[in-house]
Enzyme design. Structure first.
Site, PDB file in Angstrom:
ATOM      1  N   ARG A   1       0.824  -1.201   0.000  1.00 40.16           N
ATOM      2  CA  ARG A   1       0.000   0.000   0.000  1.00 40.16           C
ATOM      3  C   ARG A   1       0.863   1.258   0.000  1.00 40.16           C
ATOM      4  O   ARG A   1       2.036   1.228   0.352  1.00 40.16           O
ATOM      5  CB  ARG A   1      -0.911   0.009   1.228  1.00 40.16           C
ATOM      6  CG  ARG A   1      -1.994  -1.048   1.238  1.00 40.16           C
ATOM      7  CD  ARG A   1      -2.844  -0.948   2.493  1.00 40.16           C
ATOM      8  NE  ARG A   1      -2.048  -1.124   3.707  1.00 40.16           N
ATOM      9  CZ  ARG A   1      -1.624  -0.144   4.489  1.00 40.16           C
ATOM     10  NH1 ARG A   1      -1.921   1.121   4.200  1.00 40.16           N
ATOM     11  NH2 ARG A   1      -0.902  -0.390   5.568  1.00 40.16           N
TER      12      ARG A   1
ATOM     13  N   LYS B   1      -8.538  -2.369   0.902  1.00 40.02           N
ATOM     14  CA  LYS B   1      -8.413  -1.508   2.065  1.00 40.02           C
ATOM     15  C   LYS B   1      -9.233  -0.222   1.928  1.00 40.02           C
ATOM     16  O   LYS B   1      -9.609   0.384   2.932  1.00 40.02           O
ATOM     17  CB  LYS B   1      -6.942  -1.179   2.316  1.00 40.02           C
ATOM     18  CG  LYS B   1      -6.130  -2.376   2.825  1.00 40.02           C
ATOM     19  CD  LYS B   1      -6.735  -2.953   4.114  1.00 40.02           C
ATOM     20  CE  LYS B   1      -5.871  -4.070   4.677  1.00 40.02           C
ATOM     21  NZ  LYS B   1      -6.494  -4.716   5.869  1.00 40.02           N
TER      22      LYS B   1
ATOM     23  N   HIS C   1     -10.161  -4.592  12.612  1.00 42.27           N
ATOM     24  CA  HIS C   1      -9.101  -5.234  11.840  1.00 42.27           C
ATOM     25  C   HIS C   1      -8.675  -6.465  12.637  1.00 42.27           C
ATOM     26  O   HIS C   1      -7.748  -6.421  13.440  1.00 42.27           O
ATOM     27  CB  HIS C   1      -7.941  -4.259  11.649  1.00 42.27           C
ATOM     28  CG  HIS C   1      -6.856  -4.787  10.765  1.00 42.27           C
ATOM     29  ND1 HIS C   1      -5.558  -4.374  10.859  1.00 42.27           N
ATOM     30  CD2 HIS C   1      -6.889  -5.688   9.758  1.00 42.27           C
ATOM     31  CE1 HIS C   1      -4.816  -4.987   9.949  1.00 42.27           C
ATOM     32  NE2 HIS C   1      -5.605  -5.802   9.276  1.00 42.27           N
TER      33      HIS C   1
ATOM     34  N   SER D   1       1.040  -7.337  12.023  1.00 43.45           N
ATOM     35  CA  SER D   1       1.790  -8.320  11.256  1.00 43.45           C
ATOM     36  C   SER D   1       2.857  -8.981  12.122  1.00 43.45           C
ATOM     37  O   SER D   1       3.578  -8.315  12.868  1.00 43.45           O
ATOM     38  CB  SER D   1       2.447  -7.639  10.052  1.00 43.45           C
ATOM     39  OG  SER D   1       3.192  -8.555   9.293  1.00 43.45           O
TER      40      SER D   1
ATOM     41  N   LYS E   1      -1.858 -13.601  14.078  1.00 44.65           N
ATOM     42  CA  LYS E   1      -3.306 -13.425  13.962  1.00 44.65           C
ATOM     43  C   LYS E   1      -3.944 -14.466  13.035  1.00 44.65           C
ATOM     44  O   LYS E   1      -4.928 -15.117  13.392  1.00 44.65           O
ATOM     45  CB  LYS E   1      -3.608 -12.010  13.466  1.00 44.65           C
ATOM     46  CG  LYS E   1      -5.089 -11.722  13.179  1.00 44.65           C
ATOM     47  CD  LYS E   1      -5.325 -10.236  12.970  1.00 44.65           C
ATOM     48  CE  LYS E   1      -4.650  -9.694  11.727  1.00 44.65           C
ATOM     49  NZ  LYS E   1      -5.388 -10.007  10.489  1.00 44.65           N
ATOM     50  N   THR E   2      -3.394 -14.597  11.832  1.00 49.38           N
ATOM     51  CA  THR E   2      -3.965 -15.538  10.861  1.00 49.38           C
ATOM     52  C   THR E   2      -3.736 -16.977  11.296  1.00 49.38           C
ATOM     53  O   THR E   2      -4.646 -17.810  11.261  1.00 49.38           O
ATOM     54  CB  THR E   2      -3.351 -15.301   9.468  1.00 49.38           C
ATOM     55  OG1 THR E   2      -3.678 -13.981   9.039  1.00 49.38           O
ATOM     56  CG2 THR E   2      -3.892 -16.294   8.460  1.00 49.38           C
TER      57      THR E   2
ATOM     58  N   ASP F   1      -9.469 -11.206   8.492  1.00 53.31           N
ATOM     59  CA  ASP F   1      -8.879  -9.870   8.463  1.00 53.31           C
ATOM     60  C   ASP F   1      -9.790  -8.734   8.917  1.00 53.31           C
ATOM     61  O   ASP F   1      -9.345  -7.865   9.653  1.00 53.31           O
ATOM     62  CB  ASP F   1      -8.373  -9.571   7.050  1.00 53.31           C
ATOM     63  CG  ASP F   1      -7.334  -8.463   7.023  1.00 53.31           C
ATOM     64  OD1 ASP F   1      -6.541  -8.357   7.976  1.00 53.31           O
ATOM     65  OD2 ASP F   1      -7.306  -7.700   6.050  1.00 53.31           O
TER      66      ASP F   1
ATOM     67  N   ARG G   1       1.888 -12.389  -1.758  1.00 51.82           N
ATOM     68  CA  ARG G   1       0.570 -12.789  -1.238  1.00 51.82           C
ATOM     69  C   ARG G   1      -0.196 -13.670  -2.223  1.00 51.82           C
ATOM     70  O   ARG G   1       0.133 -13.740  -3.411  1.00 51.82           O
ATOM     71  CB  ARG G   1      -0.274 -11.550  -0.923  1.00 51.82           C
ATOM     72  CG  ARG G   1       0.233 -10.730   0.254  1.00 51.82           C
ATOM     73  CD  ARG G   1      -0.617  -9.512   0.491  1.00 51.82           C
ATOM     74  NE  ARG G   1      -0.169  -8.722   1.625  1.00 51.82           N
ATOM     75  CZ  ARG G   1      -0.647  -8.818   2.862  1.00 51.82           C
ATOM     76  NH1 ARG G   1      -1.611  -9.678   3.112  1.00 51.82           N
ATOM     77  NH2 ARG G   1      -0.172  -8.054   3.832  1.00 51.82           N
TER      78      ARG G   1
END
Length: 532
Positions: free
Chosen positions: A60, A200, A219, A239, A243-244, A258, A324
């Protein structure tokens, strides 16, 4: 010429977009892949994946993101965190983009942001690149084909990577621009092929709109117990905190990985897909995500691969470490069919403490939950960036500062009130270092983290004996089955207790210094639990 299904009353001409070449409305995956290949946008990978690169932008561009200043908006935006653009400059940018688009082909997807029909946002995404259209078709939620006959867009994203903005004429910083106009319900994206800008942008819009309805945009990832959506857990984390990985528990149902909302009815995913990092992804550690990299229509972004065998190299970061893959949520076997859950019973805030100070788990009161949510703490470790020679704190408020249009206290108050109202238990989980800081200590054992999370989610941890942490004031369990008791007392894991005390004091001071920016905007109960 037009192709695809669309409400005839809401073609692009009705939005003032005229003179285009071929307009493709709501193409399905096969057609979008065919278009992308024909146009040279990518290559066909193993299993029918689409291999693409995003050029100079491999992530981004937060410094090129703007919110248009309009009278009704001025007092509601967190301008310290969001750059402003004058309405006249936006209008010039819009007009110039429309002129640039004439004669070119475009791809349109009419989609939903939000799994809860009562709160979803109908978003039309207009892309110059076919693969961007495939990406956003994965990432947002897809209407049934019959629903397109009556579809009316509430917001529109116009994404044109070949257009370069003029900073002097368009009131932006560089040739790259992402401009959100809440009055015109329009988002303009120029000079970036990074597909994440599409996703986003929708998150930013929902982050602005939903709090007015008493809905908490988050988030976070979320899951629930099998056959029991009432037993929902949400996972906040920046990051590198897990989390994932930790939310993708095969023994629970994945709601999403997410972005979610917490409404008066419970939890709902904003998205219809996943956008997973693939750097060092392994079949052993994350088999379900790994399997998606060979499934039909998965978009593989910025990954190096063998030109003959098409084998992906998950360790080659020569294009970017931010490699990704994007795929629909139903590619994960334990994903929820509805993407809906109940009111969270457990709220997990993940941090990676490279200072080796925080315990592996702590229980937070609602006020402490708001404090740590506003802090959004994790840490960078030595060697991750040039010049980083010792752990450095990273504070990203609400665990997603770049996407927060309103002041962070708006979201913090909402979260605290919902935790208190619905009786959720909030846990701070440290997946970072123990026995010393990074370079001296070791990473928190994943088995211990999973055992602690399991005890939190099944309710048994709430019955444990707790002690008050002398540095941070939260409750820490004294003993948990399957977890070495020494891990629960970080000071004991250090060879030098005095060195631990000094490191703890240093981290407490960092928290206090960061939190000073919120002191004049928070309630007294949160001030009372502030650290330092």
């Amino acid at each position: 010429m037009e192709t695809g299904r669309v409400n005839p009353q809401h073609r692009l001409e009705d939005q003032g977009i005229t003179g285009l070449g071929h307009v493709y409305y709501n193409l399905l995956e096969s057609a979008l892949i065919q278009q992308a290949l024909t146009r040279g946008e990518g290559h066909l990978g193993k299993g029918g994946t689409l291999l693409v690169e995003t050029g100079k932008h491999t992530g981004r561009s937060p410094k090129d993101r703007f919110i248009v200043r309009t009278p009704g908006l001025e007092d509601t935006i967190w301008w310290d965190n969001n750059a402003g653009m004058e309405a006249a400059a936006f209008d010039r940018l819009h007009a110039d983009m429309l002129e640039h688009m004439k004669g070119r082909d475009y791809f349109v997807q009419d989609l939903y942001g939000g799994a809860d029909p009562a709160h979803r946002l109908d978003v039309r995404v207009i892309n110059e690149l076919a693969w961007h259209n495939l990406f956003i078709r994965h990432m947002l939620r897809r209407p049934a084909r019959a629903e397109l006959d009556d579809y009316v867009p509430h917001f529109t994203i116009l994404n044109c990577p070949s257009f370069k903005a003029d900073p002097d004429r368009h009131g932006c910083r560089t040739e790259t621009v992402i401009a959100l106009n809440f009055d015109k319900k329009l988002i303009l994206v120029a000079d970036s092929e990074y597909a994440g800008e599409n996703k986003k942008s929708v998150f930013s819009v929902l982050n602005y709109l939903l709090p007015e309805r008493g809905i908490m945009p988050m988030h976070c990832s979320a899951n629930h117990a099998p056959g029991n959506p009432v037993d929902t857990a949400i996972f906040f984390g920046l990051s590198g905190t897990g989390k994932t990985t930790l939310s993708a528990d095969p023994d629970r149902v994945l709601i999403g990985d997410d972005e979610h909302g917490w409404s008066e009815r419970g939890t709902f995913n904003f998205e219809g897909g996943c956008y997973a990092k693939t750097i060092h992804l392994s079949q052993e550690a994350e088999p379900e995500i790994y399997a998606t990299t060979e499934k039909f229509a998965t978009v593989i972004e910025n990954m190096v691969y063998d030109g003959e065998t098409l084998e992906l190299d998950f360790d080659d970061d020569s294009l970017t470490a931010n490699m990704r893959c994007a795929y629909p949520l139903d590619y994960i076997s334990n994903a929820s069919a509805t993407a809906l859950g109940g009111h969270p019973k457990n709220v997990i805030m993940l941090t990676c403490d490279a200072f080796g100070v925080l315990p592996p788990i702590a229980r937070l009161s609602p006020a402490q939950a708001e404090y740590h949510f506003l802090s959004g703490f994790t840490s960078k470790v030595a060697g991750t960036e040039r010049g980083v020679t010792e752990p450095q704190p990273t504070f990203s408020t609400c665990f997603g500062a770049p996407f927060m249009p309103r002041r962070p206290e708006v979201y913090g108050n909402l979260l605290r009130d919902k935790i208190a109202k619905h009786g959720a238990t909030c846990w701070l989980v440290n997946t970072g270092w123990t026995g010393g800081a990074y370079g001296t200590g070791s990473r928190m054992p994943i088995k211990a983290t999973r055992a602690l999370l399991s005890a939190a989610l099944d309710g048994s941890l709430a019955e444990a004996e707790f002690r008050k942490d002398p540095n941070f004031g939260f409750d820490v369990p004294v003993a948990v089955p399957g977890v070495a008791s020494i891990l629960l007392e970080p000071r004991r894991t250090w060879d030098d207790g005095v060195a631990y005390d000094a490191q703890a004091a240093k981290l407490v001071a960092m928290f206090a210094q960061n939190f000073a920016q919120y002191e004049t905007h928070i309630d007294e109960d949160v001030k009372a639990v502030a650290i330092g």
